[in-house]
Write a protein that holds these residues in place. Sequence first.
Motif, PDB file in Angstrom:
ATOM      1  N   MET A 179      -5.018  15.822  -7.754  1.00 40.64           N
ATOM      2  CA  MET A 179      -5.336  15.462  -6.842  1.00 40.64           C
ATOM      3  C   MET A 179      -7.338  15.266  -7.145  1.00 40.64           C
ATOM      4  SD  MET A 179      -5.049  14.262  -4.200  1.00 40.64           S
ATOM      5  CE  MET A 179      -3.444  14.633  -3.693  1.00 40.64           C
ATOM      6  N   ILE A 180      -8.257  16.253  -8.339  1.00 39.52           N
ATOM      7  CA  ILE A 180      -9.007  16.107  -8.944  1.00 39.52           C
ATOM      8  C   ILE A 180      -9.556  14.465  -9.806  1.00 39.52           C
ATOM      9  CG2 ILE A 180     -10.665  17.538  -9.772  1.00 39.52           C
ATOM     10  CD1 ILE A 180     -10.772  18.545  -7.559  1.00 39.52           C
ATOM     11  N   ARG A 181      -8.309  14.485 -10.623  1.00 39.32           N
ATOM     12  CA  ARG A 181      -8.512  13.105 -11.423  1.00 39.32           C
ATOM     13  C   ARG A 181      -8.069  11.925 -10.249  1.00 39.32           C
ATOM     14  NH1 ARG A 181      -3.391  12.724 -14.704  1.00 39.32           N
ATOM     15  NH2 ARG A 181      -4.397  11.091 -15.356  1.00 39.32           N
ATOM     16  N   TYR A 182      -7.758  11.954  -9.270  1.00 36.49           N
ATOM     17  CA  TYR A 182      -7.247  11.048  -8.598  1.00 36.49           C
ATOM     18  C   TYR A 182      -8.817  10.594  -7.948  1.00 36.49           C
ATOM     19  CZ  TYR A 182      -5.968   8.239  -4.411  1.00 36.49           C
ATOM     20  OH  TYR A 182      -5.742   7.025  -3.578  1.00 36.49           O
ATOM     21  N   LEU A 183      -9.869  11.812  -6.611  1.00 39.02           N
ATOM     22  CA  LEU A 183     -10.861  11.948  -6.158  1.00 39.02           C
ATOM     23  C   LEU A 183     -11.456  11.123  -7.801  1.00 39.02           C
ATOM     24  CD1 LEU A 183     -10.747  14.997  -4.771  1.00 39.02           C
ATOM     25  CD2 LEU A 183     -10.506  12.878  -3.837  1.00 39.02           C
ATOM     26  N   TYR A 184     -12.011  11.548  -8.241  1.00 42.88           N
ATOM     27  CA  TYR A 184     -12.648  10.916  -9.284  1.00 42.88           C
ATOM     28  C   TYR A 184     -12.166   9.914  -9.733  1.00 42.88           C
ATOM     29  CZ  TYR A 184     -15.679  15.028  -8.810  1.00 42.88           C
ATOM     30  OH  TYR A 184     -15.929  15.783  -8.560  1.00 42.88           O
ATOM     31  N   HIS A 185     -11.513   9.016  -9.660  1.00 43.76           N
ATOM     32  CA  HIS A 185     -10.586   8.056 -10.230  1.00 43.76           C
ATOM     33  C   HIS A 185     -10.628   7.877 -11.641  1.00 43.76           C
ATOM     34  CE1 HIS A 185     -12.349   6.733  -6.064  1.00 43.76           C
ATOM     35  NE2 HIS A 185     -13.229   6.875  -6.656  1.00 43.76           N
ATOM     36  N   GLU A 186      -9.612   8.955 -12.236  1.00 43.01           N
ATOM     37  CA  GLU A 186      -9.433   9.510 -13.559  1.00 43.01           C
ATOM     38  C   GLU A 186      -8.083   8.862 -13.289  1.00 43.01           C
ATOM     39  OE1 GLU A 186     -10.809  12.656 -14.813  1.00 43.01           O
ATOM     40  OE2 GLU A 186     -12.422  12.257 -14.230  1.00 43.01           O
ATOM     41  N   THR A 205      -3.803   6.477 -13.607  1.00 39.98           N
ATOM     42  CA  THR A 205      -3.919   5.303 -14.179  1.00 39.98           C
ATOM     43  C   THR A 205      -3.223   5.004 -12.876  1.00 39.98           C
ATOM     44  OG1 THR A 205      -0.966   6.235 -14.020  1.00 39.98           O
ATOM     45  CG2 THR A 205      -3.038   6.345 -16.110  1.00 39.98           C
ATOM     46  N   GLU A 206      -3.105   3.056 -13.119  1.00 43.69           N
ATOM     47  CA  GLU A 206      -2.649   2.657 -11.772  1.00 43.69           C
ATOM     48  C   GLU A 206      -1.999   2.913 -11.013  1.00 43.69           C
ATOM     49  OE1 GLU A 206      -2.453  -1.814 -11.715  1.00 43.69           O
ATOM     50  OE2 GLU A 206      -4.121  -1.611 -13.330  1.00 43.69           O
ATOM     51  N   GLU A 207      -0.351   4.131 -11.786  1.00 43.09           N
ATOM     52  CA  GLU A 207       1.209   3.541 -11.608  1.00 43.09           C
ATOM     53  C   GLU A 207       0.462   5.914 -10.615  1.00 43.09           C
ATOM     54  OE1 GLU A 207       5.373   5.570 -13.309  1.00 43.09           O
ATOM     55  OE2 GLU A 207       4.304   3.992 -14.296  1.00 43.09           O
ATOM     56  N   GLU A 208      -0.516   6.161 -11.777  1.00 45.74           N
ATOM     57  CA  GLU A 208      -0.918   8.000 -10.552  1.00 45.74           C
ATOM     58  C   GLU A 208      -0.755   7.506  -9.515  1.00 45.74           C
ATOM     59  OE1 GLU A 208      -1.632  10.542 -14.308  1.00 45.74           O
ATOM     60  OE2 GLU A 208      -2.425   9.563 -14.131  1.00 45.74           O
ATOM     61  N   SER A 209      -1.930   6.473  -9.070  1.00 41.98           N
ATOM     62  CA  SER A 209      -2.721   6.330  -7.597  1.00 41.98           C
ATOM     63  C   SER A 209      -1.565   5.383  -6.665  1.00 41.98           C
ATOM     64  CB  SER A 209      -4.061   5.519  -8.529  1.00 41.98           C
ATOM     65  OG  SER A 209      -4.844   5.972  -9.240  1.00 41.98           O
ATOM     66  N   ARG A 210      -0.843   5.021  -7.067  1.00 42.96           N
ATOM     67  CA  ARG A 210       0.402   3.985  -6.240  1.00 42.96           C
ATOM     68  C   ARG A 210       0.996   5.598  -5.551  1.00 42.96           C
ATOM     69  NH1 ARG A 210      -0.008  -0.553  -9.911  1.00 42.96           N
ATOM     70  NH2 ARG A 210       2.112   0.362 -10.852  1.00 42.96           N
TER      71      ARG A 210
END
Length: 69
Positions: free
Chosen positions: A1-8, A10-15
Amino acid sequence: MIRYLYHETTEEESREIDRALLCDGELKALYNELCEMVGAMDDAQLQPAATTVLSILSYSRHLQEKRTH
């Protein structure tokens, strides 16, 4: 979740996380809480302690004295 918050992520992980946030209320609550924490940390004004500043100034003066002698 932390990586997601900092836009770190991948596109697939974000989706995948986006989908999970839509379906999981607890995860969405955690995400919102983390967003608030990140915002608070970004807004925090960090300043060194007075003793730290004095130590740095003292060290600097000491170096200057060594160079002039």
